[in-house]
Scaffold this motif. Structure first.
Motif, PDB file in Angstrom:
ATOM      1  N   ALA A   1       4.153  -4.105  98.710  1.00  0.00           N
ATOM      2  CA  ALA A   1       3.003  -4.105  98.398  1.00  0.00           C
ATOM      3  C   ALA A   1       2.240  -5.356  98.787  1.00  0.00           C
ATOM      4  N   TYR A   2       2.940  -6.413  98.140  1.00  0.00           N
ATOM      5  CA  TYR A   2       2.058  -7.827  98.358  1.00  0.00           C
ATOM      6  C   TYR A   2       2.096  -8.458  99.693  1.00  0.00           C
ATOM      7  N   LEU A   3       3.284  -8.031 100.475  1.00  0.00           N
ATOM      8  CA  LEU A   3       3.082  -8.445 101.726  1.00  0.00           C
ATOM      9  C   LEU A   3       2.109  -7.634 102.791  1.00  0.00           C
ATOM     10  N   ALA A   4       1.980  -6.402 102.322  1.00  0.00           N
ATOM     11  CA  ALA A   4       1.097  -5.617 102.930  1.00  0.00           C
ATOM     12  C   ALA A   4      -0.277  -6.146 102.763  1.00  0.00           C
ATOM     13  N   SER A   5      -0.876  -6.489 101.529  1.00  0.00           N
ATOM     14  CA  SER A   5      -1.800  -7.032 101.185  1.00  0.00           C
ATOM     15  C   SER A   5      -2.088  -8.620 101.977  1.00  0.00           C
ATOM     16  N   CYS A   6      -1.208  -9.286 102.322  1.00  0.00           N
ATOM     17  CA  CYS A   6      -1.448 -10.488 102.944  1.00  0.00           C
ATOM     18  C   CYS A   6      -1.317 -10.174 104.608  1.00  0.00           C
ATOM     19  N   ASP A   7      -0.672  -9.155 105.039  1.00  0.00           N
ATOM     20  CA  ASP A   7      -0.636  -8.927 106.450  1.00  0.00           C
ATOM     21  C   ASP A   7      -0.714  -7.611 106.575  1.00  0.00           C
ATOM     22  N   ALA A   8      -1.922  -6.992 107.136  1.00  0.00           N
ATOM     23  CA  ALA A   8      -2.035  -5.447 107.138  1.00  0.00           C
ATOM     24  C   ALA A   8      -1.205  -4.742 108.114  1.00  0.00           C
ATOM     25  N   GLY A   9      -0.479  -5.541 109.037  1.00  0.00           N
ATOM     26  CA  GLY A   9       0.474  -4.889 109.963  1.00  0.00           C
ATOM     27  C   GLY A   9       1.839  -4.677 109.230  1.00  0.00           C
ATOM     28  N   PHE A  10       2.176  -5.472 108.038  1.00  0.00           N
ATOM     29  CA  PHE A  10       3.156  -5.207 107.622  1.00  0.00           C
ATOM     30  C   PHE A  10       4.059  -3.978 107.264  1.00  0.00           C
TER      31      PHE A  10
END
Length: 219
Positions: A160-169
């Motif tokens: 969830a954290y990586l998705a919040s930093c990178d919408a394409g993750f």
């Protein structure tokens, strides 16, 4: 990693592991490899990786050494991404995929027979990646708790954290250990970088095609 590696220790001034290519320029036209050869009389083969850690880093129990190896691999993988060989929209997925591949490689019997602790290796890997992904100065100042567990790559909080930093993750679904396992013996750092970038880019492209096919079937 099948790359010639030079291990150095520094008595002070090192807060985190440094992993540099021998061609890294300390000043214009003054590569690191030449400085080591001239100042320290060290033979640095072309295309080597230079690993610099705090003094005494390797004078420890086997599990601590496994942690150190994991942190070195993590820093090397961050270096692959920072080189700029991946498109910006896949950088996070690429780093995650490379880390997941090495985490699985560490489970192999050949590494266990060498005395490597997979759990401590993954913990060291998490320390390096945590500092990078969080923007912390070092693993000691990264306080989120997401990277402490040896199973950090499967932590939904991290996803969830990586998705919040990178919408394409999107976490890669199934990363094989073989993704970062290249045959053919030692090669120059640049050659390994190109091989790694090509393998990971192809893997992510296959993942995207499979996801598109699933979406198409579900419509």
């Amino acid at each position: 990693m099948p790359v010639s590696t030079i291990m150095l220790e520094a008595s002070h001034g090192i807060e985190r592991t440094l992993v540099l290519g021998d061609e890294t320029e300390l000043m214009p036209a003054l590569p690191l490899g030449d400085v080591l050869a001239e100042e320290l009389d060290i033979d640095v083969p072309y295309g080597s990786l230079v690993v610099i850690q705090a003094a005494g880093a390797w004078d420890a129990a086997p599990e601590a050494v496994s942690y150190r190896i994991g942190s070195v691999v993590g820093e090397a993988l961050v270096g692959v991404v920072e080189r700029g060989g991946f498109a910006l929209d896949v950088e996070t997925r690429a780093l995650f995929a490379m880390a997941a591949s090495y985490a699985r490689l560490a489970e192999g019997t050949e590494f266990r027979h060498l005395g490597l602790s997979p759990e401590r290796f993954r913990a060291g890997l998490g320390a390096s990646l945590g500092a990078y992904w969080s923007g912390a100065r070092s693993s000691r100042t990264e306080t989120s708790g997401m990277f402490v567990s040896p199973d950090f790559l499967s932590d939904s909080r991290l996803h969830a954290y990586l998705a919040s930093c990178d919408a394409g993750f999107v976490p890669p679904r199934a990363v094989p250990a073989s993704l970062m396992c290249f045959s053919g013996g030692l090669r120059a750092h640049d050659a390994w970088l190109e091989e790694a970038e090509g393998a990971v880019t192809a893997h992510l492209a296959r993942e995207e095609r499979r996801a598109a096919q699933v979406l198409s079937r579900d419509r």
